[in-house]
Design a protein around this motif. Sequence first.
Motif, PDB file in Angstrom:
ATOM      1  N   GLU A   1      10.588  -4.396  -9.030  1.00 27.99           N
ATOM      2  CA  GLU A   1      10.258  -4.688  -7.632  1.00 27.99           C
ATOM      3  C   GLU A   1      11.022  -3.788  -6.676  1.00 27.99           C
ATOM      4  O   GLU A   1      10.698  -3.712  -5.490  1.00 27.99           O
ATOM      5  CB  GLU A   1      10.542  -6.155  -7.315  1.00 27.99           C
ATOM      6  CG  GLU A   1       9.691  -7.139  -8.116  1.00 27.99           C
ATOM      7  CD  GLU A   1       9.943  -8.580  -7.713  1.00 27.99           C
ATOM      8  OE1 GLU A   1      10.096  -8.829  -6.490  1.00 27.99           O
ATOM      9  OE2 GLU A   1       9.988  -9.447  -8.605  1.00 27.99           O
ATOM     10  N   PHE A   2      12.037  -3.115  -7.165  1.00 30.22           N
ATOM     11  CA  PHE A   2      12.853  -2.237  -6.319  1.00 30.22           C
ATOM     12  C   PHE A   2      12.664  -0.776  -6.718  1.00 30.22           C
ATOM     13  O   PHE A   2      13.532   0.061  -6.480  1.00 30.22           O
ATOM     14  CB  PHE A   2      14.330  -2.631  -6.436  1.00 30.22           C
ATOM     15  CG  PHE A   2      14.595  -4.056  -6.035  1.00 30.22           C
ATOM     16  CD1 PHE A   2      14.776  -4.404  -4.704  1.00 30.22           C
ATOM     17  CD2 PHE A   2      14.635  -5.056  -6.994  1.00 30.22           C
ATOM     18  CE1 PHE A   2      15.008  -5.717  -4.343  1.00 30.22           C
ATOM     19  CE2 PHE A   2      14.868  -6.377  -6.650  1.00 30.22           C
ATOM     20  CZ  PHE A   2      15.049  -6.713  -5.315  1.00 30.22           C
ATOM     21  N   ASN A   3      11.541  -0.482  -7.360  1.00 28.84           N
ATOM     22  CA  ASN A   3      11.169   0.875  -7.749  1.00 28.84           C
ATOM     23  C   ASN A   3      12.145   1.511  -8.732  1.00 28.84           C
ATOM     24  O   ASN A   3      12.192   2.737  -8.880  1.00 28.84           O
ATOM     25  CB  ASN A   3      11.050   1.785  -6.508  1.00 28.84           C
ATOM     26  CG  ASN A   3       9.979   1.287  -5.555  1.00 28.84           C
ATOM     27  OD1 ASN A   3       8.901   0.870  -5.989  1.00 28.84           O
ATOM     28  ND2 ASN A   3      10.287   1.301  -4.256  1.00 28.84           N
ATOM     29  N   GLY A   4      12.955   0.669  -9.386  1.00 29.11           N
ATOM     30  CA  GLY A   4      13.850   1.162 -10.426  1.00 29.11           C
ATOM     31  C   GLY A   4      14.955   2.059  -9.939  1.00 29.11           C
ATOM     32  O   GLY A   4      15.594   2.740 -10.734  1.00 29.11           O
ATOM     33  N   ASN A   5      15.214   2.045  -8.617  1.00 31.68           N
ATOM     34  CA  ASN A   5      16.205   2.981  -8.075  1.00 31.68           C
ATOM     35  C   ASN A   5      17.532   2.332  -7.721  1.00 31.68           C
ATOM     36  O   ASN A   5      18.440   3.014  -7.249  1.00 31.68           O
ATOM     37  CB  ASN A   5      15.645   3.664  -6.814  1.00 31.68           C
ATOM     38  CG  ASN A   5      14.444   4.532  -7.130  1.00 31.68           C
ATOM     39  OD1 ASN A   5      14.416   5.174  -8.178  1.00 31.68           O
ATOM     40  ND2 ASN A   5      13.472   4.548  -6.242  1.00 31.68           N
ATOM     41  N   SER A   6      17.653   1.031  -7.920  1.00 33.38           N
ATOM     42  CA  SER A   6      18.847   0.335  -7.455  1.00 33.38           C
ATOM     43  C   SER A   6      19.687  -0.153  -8.622  1.00 33.38           C
ATOM     44  O   SER A   6      19.170  -0.675  -9.612  1.00 33.38           O
ATOM     45  CB  SER A   6      18.452  -0.851  -6.573  1.00 33.38           C
ATOM     46  OG  SER A   6      17.810  -0.412  -5.395  1.00 33.38           O
TER      47      SER A   6
ATOM     48  N   GLU B   1      24.238  -6.555  -2.291  1.00 27.04           N
ATOM     49  CA  GLU B   1      23.608  -6.229  -1.008  1.00 27.04           C
ATOM     50  C   GLU B   1      22.320  -6.997  -0.750  1.00 27.04           C
ATOM     51  O   GLU B   1      21.990  -7.275   0.406  1.00 27.04           O
ATOM     52  CB  GLU B   1      23.335  -4.722  -0.942  1.00 27.04           C
ATOM     53  CG  GLU B   1      24.610  -3.884  -0.996  1.00 27.04           C
ATOM     54  CD  GLU B   1      24.324  -2.386  -0.909  1.00 27.04           C
ATOM     55  OE1 GLU B   1      23.135  -2.010  -0.780  1.00 27.04           O
ATOM     56  OE2 GLU B   1      25.291  -1.599  -0.980  1.00 27.04           O
ATOM     57  N   ARG B   2      21.607  -7.335  -1.804  1.00 25.62           N
ATOM     58  CA  ARG B   2      20.341  -8.043  -1.625  1.00 25.62           C
ATOM     59  C   ARG B   2      20.428  -9.517  -2.040  1.00 25.62           C
ATOM     60  O   ARG B   2      19.509 -10.280  -1.773  1.00 25.62           O
ATOM     61  CB  ARG B   2      19.229  -7.377  -2.454  1.00 25.62           C
ATOM     62  CG  ARG B   2      18.952  -5.925  -2.075  1.00 25.62           C
ATOM     63  CD  ARG B   2      18.224  -5.807  -0.760  1.00 25.62           C
ATOM     64  NE  ARG B   2      17.744  -4.454  -0.557  1.00 25.62           N
ATOM     65  CZ  ARG B   2      16.514  -4.038  -0.860  1.00 25.62           C
ATOM     66  NH1 ARG B   2      15.646  -4.886  -1.407  1.00 25.62           N
ATOM     67  NH2 ARG B   2      16.133  -2.794  -0.627  1.00 25.62           N
ATOM     68  N   GLY B   3      21.504  -9.878  -2.710  1.00 22.66           N
ATOM     69  CA  GLY B   3      21.662 -11.261  -3.140  1.00 22.66           C
ATOM     70  C   GLY B   3      20.696 -11.675  -4.228  1.00 22.66           C
ATOM     71  O   GLY B   3      20.267 -12.830  -4.278  1.00 22.66           O
ATOM     72  N   VAL B   4      20.351 -10.754  -5.122  1.00 20.70           N
ATOM     73  CA  VAL B   4      19.422 -11.070  -6.211  1.00 20.70           C
ATOM     74  C   VAL B   4      20.043 -10.668  -7.548  1.00 20.70           C
ATOM     75  O   VAL B   4      20.885  -9.776  -7.628  1.00 20.70           O
ATOM     76  CB  VAL B   4      18.058 -10.358  -6.035  1.00 20.70           C
ATOM     77  CG1 VAL B   4      17.395 -10.779  -4.737  1.00 20.70           C
ATOM     78  CG2 VAL B   4      18.212  -8.846  -6.101  1.00 20.70           C
ATOM     79  N   MET B   5      19.581 -11.337  -8.590  1.00 15.25           N
ATOM     80  CA  MET B   5      19.980 -11.012  -9.961  1.00 15.25           C
ATOM     81  C   MET B   5      18.749 -10.490 -10.689  1.00 15.25           C
ATOM     82  O   MET B   5      17.744 -11.188 -10.794  1.00 15.25           O
ATOM     83  CB  MET B   5      20.545 -12.246 -10.668  1.00 15.25           C
ATOM     84  CG  MET B   5      21.836 -12.757 -10.062  1.00 15.25           C
ATOM     85  SD  MET B   5      22.368 -14.387 -10.704  1.00 15.25           S
ATOM     86  CE  MET B   5      22.616 -14.019 -12.435  1.00 15.25           C
ATOM     87  N   THR B   6      18.835  -9.266 -11.178  1.00 18.99           N
ATOM     88  CA  THR B   6      17.757  -8.692 -11.971  1.00 18.99           C
ATOM     89  C   THR B   6      18.062  -8.872 -13.451  1.00 18.99           C
ATOM     90  O   THR B   6      19.168  -9.278 -13.828  1.00 18.99           O
ATOM     91  CB  THR B   6      17.603  -7.193 -11.666  1.00 18.99           C
ATOM     92  OG1 THR B   6      18.806  -6.524 -12.079  1.00 18.99           O
ATOM     93  CG2 THR B   6      17.358  -6.960 -10.179  1.00 18.99           C
ATOM     94  N   GLU B   7      17.092  -8.541 -14.290  1.00 18.01           N
ATOM     95  CA  GLU B   7      17.334  -8.615 -15.729  1.00 18.01           C
ATOM     96  C   GLU B   7      18.468  -7.676 -16.144  1.00 18.01           C
ATOM     97  O   GLU B   7      19.226  -7.966 -17.080  1.00 18.01           O
ATOM     98  CB  GLU B   7      16.052  -8.284 -16.500  1.00 18.01           C
ATOM     99  CG  GLU B   7      15.609  -6.834 -16.474  1.00 18.01           C
ATOM    100  CD  GLU B   7      14.830  -6.433 -15.214  1.00 18.01           C
ATOM    101  OE1 GLU B   7      14.251  -5.346 -15.220  1.00 18.01           O
ATOM    102  OE2 GLU B   7      14.828  -7.226 -14.245  1.00 18.01           O
TER     103      GLU B   7
END
Length: 482
Positions: free
Chosen positions: A22-27, A35-41
């Motif tokens: 969802e973040f274009n794989g750049n983060s 900074e975004r308050g999210v947890m990715t896989e």
Amino acid sequence: MNGVERIQGTDGVRRQVKKTSEFNGNSHPLKLFLERGVMTEEFFELYCYAYVSDLIAGGEMKIGQEILIGWDPRDMERFYTSRAVSGISRAGGLPVILGTIPTPGVALMLVCRKSAGAIMITASHNPADQNGIKIFKPPYGMKMLPEDDVRLTRKIFDTDYEEIINIAPKYEPLHIEDTARKVFMDFHLDRRNSWIPDDDGGSSSIEIPFMDKILIVDPARGALSGIAADYFKQSGFGEVIEVAGEPDGRVNENSGVAFLEGVRAINSLSLQAEPGMARHELVKRMFEEGRKRKNNPAENVENSTKLWGAAFDADGDRFYILVYSAGEDTVYVLSGDETAALQAQYLEHIEPERYRGKFFIHTVESDINAGRYAASLGFTPLITEVGDKWILQKAVNDGKKFGIGCEETGHSIHCGTAVTMSGEEVEFYAGNGLKGAINTLVSMEMLGGSKQTGEFINWVKAPFEPGFKQSLYSYYISKHLF
């Protein structure tokens, strides 16, 4: 570390979850967390890798030792949990899969298997679009303390995620889901852990006191789905009804303990004024069953107190008890304060000498009169910071002085008896919704079974006189400010 000393909250980390794509794989996963308050896989993988590699680097475990991992059912696709498992394996731990299991079940398995560490993937009572990570430490199943969090945070910041993904997993996961569920169930069926009375104080079978009781169980579509209802049936309840028992990913939706926090009584006016309360599946079903039976002369419930409810959160470490009053057409909610007071009454009643002077530990969120009431029963009250880990710390460090631990939000802690793989019996402490619930229900039945309806309702809804319920949190959490 960019000024960040500790990324964990009261109990591990929890945030909204989103896929890296969802973040274009750049983060970077840590950047998205901060900074975004999210947890990715990728964050799950990074966090678990850092945890295991830190244990190895610190000499607290060897490469190839077991790291247990369980989860609640919110991640139906195993999208995030699979990456947590990957992080364990890439770091050099042997991932032992417990599968869908309550949080106290993970701590119990850690104690029984004497593993190097354990991880629970859950966001507890938070909505289904969030997830999190809790960690347990050997040998007692203790949770991470602030100094542990600071150390792990430093390790996470010092770990290059790009290097992680180039490391091949070292061990295939070991699956013991069925064993874990059996150990969890057997622990609770042991009469030493359930307070259900018997003739000789062991595990012999006697007539169960709940045969005339109807219990509605709400596992919040979480880790206790099916387990809690099955347990209460085996514990002798005349009728057990499960609601919100589909482990379909919609954890805590219109169910569970969180929506009931701060609620003392629910009646027709409450349901009309609060649509969310009217949708709560346990509350709704209690009114349906209560009114149906009340209007059926054959049921004869007008003057009885036999319809009870038990609400849990998605990871099964919290509970509330609900009681339906047919005469008032009202559901009363017993929070962690009321249930702990009932438990204290029961323990003082059956073994006054054993529990006189023992600690009754509650956090700053509790009604101050809960501790005062416990003192009147002969306990020694103590107040801790918010979080059941502080109660667990006192229990482990001062086991001979420990009696009961509670949080107003529904954590309940008592000493239990666990059996290790070698057959050794050891003391076990954990915030455990199922154990807390059965202990409370036993206390209600054994002390209140002979009470008249009105007397029983007045007793359970207010086992002690309510008092002041606001505290200077900062004093208990950051005493240096004073």
